[in-house]
Design an enzyme around this catalytic site. Structure first.
Site, short mmCIF file in Angstrom:
data_model
loop_
_atom_site.label_atom_id
_atom_site.label_comp_id
_atom_site.label_asym_id
_atom_site.label_seq_id
_atom_site.Cartn_x
_atom_site.Cartn_y
_atom_site.Cartn_z
N CYS A 96 0.78 -1.38 -0.05
CA CYS A 96 -0.07 0.00 0.01
C CYS A 96 0.85 1.22 0.10
CB CYS A 96 -0.83 0.22 1.29
SG CYS A 96 -1.92 1.44 0.99
N PHE B 95 -15.03 21.04 19.03
CA PHE B 95 -14.56 19.65 18.62
C PHE B 95 -12.87 19.45 18.74
CE2 PHE B 95 -18.29 21.30 16.42
CZ PHE B 95 -19.15 20.46 16.44
N CYS C 285 -13.31 18.36 6.71
CA CYS C 285 -13.13 17.27 5.90
C CYS C 285 -14.07 16.86 4.70
CB CYS C 285 -12.84 16.10 6.76
SG CYS C 285 -14.12 15.42 7.78
#
Length: 441
Positions: free
Chosen positions: A167, A308, A399
């Site tokens: 990977c 957050f 995101c």
């Protein structure tokens, strides 16, 4: 009476079609037209002439399976993709693009999302890039059948697993973990058993959390201890499911992640930015926005809120210069780790569910700036409260360009101006892109 969306029907009598890809959509699929119906074709680029099999409906169009590339578009890479699993593994979707086309597409997804809410004229900073071999955190899935264990990521749009051999996005230590972990799970998992492996490459070594199986007997535990010793795993933990508390199996060395040089010991399986380079780009963009040299920045005696806050990715760098920071987070273990690391700083913590109980305009009134970094769903309720506040500077980290655009529209409608957006390519060769947006009153 509720409205129903009628999906496009597959053209009568047609299962194979030739078409030209007009663009690449927000999820990384090429989009072409056949009999006025959109066809979404993975692994294609704008300008490709392709032969596809028309499959089931997808939203307002059809799925198309690429059968043959008749003529390549100008944005297709001339050489082979860097990973032999590409095209099957669902982890990467864009390795077939050349580098310039890929970078332009990432920026374009941000611009398109903002265009849809009427904010497309904002200044976009240059794209920050993450190199191959930098992904320090990943969640793998594992499944045992007989004596064989499949370990890797799901195939595209499937629950089938790709048994990863290599990977190119992972750090070398995470990639090297795959063979010994696969062998250890052959003993730890029952036949037909499955688990997830959350692995992070941290200072001190690999931090590995197994989520499942439901039980670990003595032999399985002993095998995992041997795995930790042989594979250089600093901390190995286990929990039967995502709701359970992690239980230590082997703890050979301290694991640490640093924010602005401040060491934090993360809970097992804790959320981290996917790569150090991506994290550094996001932090730099936030710090630049807070810098008094840029617009309505905040001086060393200013008061900030980090919503957050997680482990303190932004709160700790912002507090390091002497500012007063309130870090608000719903996850108790993460907040406890942050609070312990913040000793000596002007940093207070508060546990709070910001989705159901956002900070109100009245509570926000004491802050000179607010940073918020929600999950992919965004922060709709908190954005409404911010829009009704008088905080002079808001910095949003996201995101998901779509939910960022939604929340940005809320802030702008409340009187803020979106000054600039900094896109960050942290999830290499995927359709995901992160960003930092700066809002001022």
């Amino acid at each position: 009476m509720s409205r129903r969306t009628v999906p496009a029907a597959r053209p009568a009598g047609a299962s194979i079609a030739e078409l030209t890809i007009a663009e690449v959509g927000a999820r990384g699929d090429g989009v072409g037209l056949y009999d006025d119906a959109k066809v979404f074709v993975p692994l294609t680029v704008a300008g490709d002439r392709v032969r596809v099999r028309l499959d089931e409906s997808k939203g307002d169009g059809l799925r198309g399976k690429l059968l043959e590339l008749l003529q390549p578009g100008p944005g297709r890479r001339p050489d082979a993709p860097p990973c032999g699993h590409f095209g099957v593994c669902g982890g990467c979707t864009l390795q077939h693009m050349d580098d310039d086309t890929y970078a332009a597409w990432k920026v374009g997804t941000v611009r398109t999302a903002l265009d849809r809410v009427g904010l497309g004229d904002v200044v976009l900073e240059p794209l920050s890039r993450t190199p191959p071999g930098a992904r320090r955190r990943a969640r793998f899935a594992a499944l045992r059948r007989g004596r064989r264990v499949w370990l890797g990521f799901n195939e595209r749009a499937s629950h089938r697993l790709v048994d990863l051999a290599t990977c190119p996005i992972l750090t070398p230590r995470l990639e090297a973990l795959l063979p010994p972990l696969r062998a250890a799970l052959a003993d730890a998992l029952p036949d037909g058993g499955a688990c997830d492996a959350v692995a992070a490459d941290l200072e001190g070594g690999i931090d590995l959390l197994l989520v499942g199986p439901k039980r670990l007997d003595r032999a399985a535990r002993e095998g995992l201890v041997r795995l930790a010793e042989a594979a250089g795993i600093a901390r190995l933990s286990w929990q039967p499911d995502d709701r359970a508390t992690a239980e230590p199996v082997a703890h050979r060395a301290p694991v640490v992640v640093r924010f602005a040089g401040i060491p934090v010991t993360p809970p097992s399986g804790a959320f981290l930015q996917a790569s150090p380079q991506g994290e550094a780009a996001l932090v730099a963009a936030v710090e630049s926005a807070i810098d008094p040299a840029h617009g309505s920045g905040v001086g060393p005696t200013g008061k900030l809120a980090d919503l957050f806050a997680g482990l303190g990715t932004f709160a700790l760098p912002l507090a390091r210069g002497g500012r007063s920071v309130l870090a608000v987070e719903g996850d108790a273990p993460a907040l406890a780790a942050l609070g312990k690391a913040a000793a000596g700083l002007r940093l207070a913590t508060e546990r709070r569910d910001l989705f159901g109980n956002p900070l109100t305009a009245k509570e926000l009134a004491r802050f000179d700036a607010v940073v918020f970094d929600p999950p992919r769903a965004g922060a709709a309720a908190q954005a409404v409260a911010l829009a009704g506040s008088r905080v002079p500077l808001v910095v949003a980290v996201s995101c998901n360009p779509a939910t960022f655009a939604r929340d940005a529209r809320t802030l702008v409608d409340g009187g803020y101006a979106l000054r600039r957006v900094h896109p960050v390519d942290q999830f290499l060769w995927s359709a995901h892109v992160e960003l930092v947006g700066v809002f001022e009153r």
